[in-house]
Scaffold this active site. Structure first.
Site, mmCIF file in Angstrom:
data_model
loop_
_atom_site.group_PDB
_atom_site.id
_atom_site.type_symbol
_atom_site.label_atom_id
_atom_site.label_comp_id
_atom_site.label_asym_id
_atom_site.label_seq_id
_atom_site.Cartn_x
_atom_site.Cartn_y
_atom_site.Cartn_z
ATOM 1 N N CYS A 1 17.797 66.842 -11.045
ATOM 2 C CA CYS A 1 19.181 67.304 -11.202
ATOM 3 C C CYS A 1 19.914 66.280 -12.055
ATOM 4 O O CYS A 1 19.285 65.492 -12.767
ATOM 5 C CB CYS A 1 19.860 67.556 -9.854
ATOM 6 S SG CYS A 1 20.276 66.083 -8.898
ATOM 7 N N ASN B 1 20.806 62.774 -9.192
ATOM 8 C CA ASN B 1 19.785 62.513 -8.178
ATOM 9 C C ASN B 1 20.395 62.038 -6.854
ATOM 10 O O ASN B 1 19.831 61.200 -6.162
ATOM 11 C CB ASN B 1 18.751 61.505 -8.701
ATOM 12 C CG ASN B 1 17.489 61.415 -7.857
ATOM 13 O OD1 ASN B 1 16.875 60.364 -7.789
ATOM 14 N ND2 ASN B 1 17.079 62.486 -7.208
ATOM 15 N N CYS C 1 22.378 64.724 -4.938
ATOM 16 C CA CYS C 1 22.657 65.947 -4.163
ATOM 17 C C CYS C 1 21.486 66.922 -4.235
ATOM 18 O O CYS C 1 20.676 66.995 -3.322
ATOM 19 C CB CYS C 1 23.936 66.631 -4.662
ATOM 20 S SG CYS C 1 25.451 65.699 -4.410
ATOM 21 N N ARG C 2 21.428 67.685 -5.317
ATOM 22 C CA ARG C 2 20.457 68.768 -5.396
ATOM 23 C C ARG C 2 19.003 68.320 -5.382
ATOM 24 O O ARG C 2 18.193 68.850 -4.617
ATOM 25 C CB ARG C 2 20.722 69.625 -6.641
ATOM 26 C CG ARG C 2 22.022 70.371 -6.570
ATOM 27 C CD ARG C 2 22.332 71.099 -7.852
ATOM 28 N NE ARG C 2 22.640 70.138 -8.914
ATOM 29 C CZ ARG C 2 22.874 70.467 -10.176
ATOM 30 N NH1 ARG C 2 22.798 71.728 -10.549
ATOM 31 N NH2 ARG C 2 23.165 69.556 -11.073
ATOM 32 N N SER C 3 18.653 67.364 -6.222
ATOM 33 C CA SER C 3 17.230 67.008 -6.294
ATOM 34 C C SER C 3 16.723 66.280 -5.047
ATOM 35 O O SER C 3 15.597 66.561 -4.616
ATOM 36 C CB SER C 3 16.899 66.255 -7.583
ATOM 37 O OG SER C 3 17.651 65.093 -7.734
ATOM 38 N N ASP D 1 25.599 73.291 -7.849
ATOM 39 C CA ASP D 1 25.907 71.870 -7.671
ATOM 40 C C ASP D 1 27.024 71.739 -6.637
ATOM 41 O O ASP D 1 28.149 72.167 -6.885
ATOM 42 C CB ASP D 1 26.345 71.250 -8.990
ATOM 43 C CG ASP D 1 26.482 69.738 -8.916
ATOM 44 O OD1 ASP D 1 26.448 69.174 -7.799
ATOM 45 O OD2 ASP D 1 26.627 69.118 -9.987
#
Length: 162
Positions: free
Chosen positions: A7, A10, A12-14, A123
């Protein structure tokens, strides 16, 4: 097989995707699949995931608190079989640093997992708890599909897109 969730920062999402992948793969007995995460931007390098991401994952029984952000590097394309990008912009940014002939290893996570063609993971950074829950739902759905597909194929080296 080695999978890298990607993401922007690095945090939140990933890391949420890495945690969901690890949990689903381990539960399916696929602990031989390696997972990691990285960001196309490096300003959070060395930091733990966002506290809201940690809390959300913990609420689903997954601990991502020990993960640390790092920046995506060209050598990741040589090491990992697939780079699973959260959205189109991160896909573009990731492919820009790919060594010659390896850019196609970077794909959209939701698309590659068979969840949503050309789908993007939302996101949650500027949102609230419900936004983090939505992101978890998306990355966990991808993780579930990936675990099933890998379990069905038992392919340990490479994997063609569906």
């Amino acid at each position: 097989m080695k999978l890298l969730a990607v993401c922007l920062g690095n945090i939140c999402r990933s890391p949420m995707a890495e945690g969901a992948l690890r949990a689903r793969l381990d539960a399916a007995g696929l602990d031989w699949v390696e997972t990691d995460s990285a960001g196309t931007g490096g300003w959070h390098a060395g930091e733990a995931p966002d506290r809201r991401a940690i809390a959300c994952a913990r609420g689903h029984g997954v601990d991502i608190g020990g993960l640390r952000a790092r920046k995506l590097k060209a050598s990741d394309f040589e090491y990992f079989d697939w780079l699973l990008c959260a959205d189109v912009q991160n896909l573009i940014d990731a492919r820009r640093i790919a060594p010659i002939g390896l850019a196609e290893k970077a794909v959209l996570l939701l698309d590659w997992a068979g969840v949503e063609p050309e789908g993007e993971v939302a996101d949650p950074y500027y949102g609230d708890t419900s936004d983090f829950e939505r992101t978890w739902t998306e990355v966990d759905a991808a993780a579930q599909r990936i675990a099933v597909r890998i379990g069905n194929t038992q392919e340990r080296v490479s994997w063609e897109r569906p």
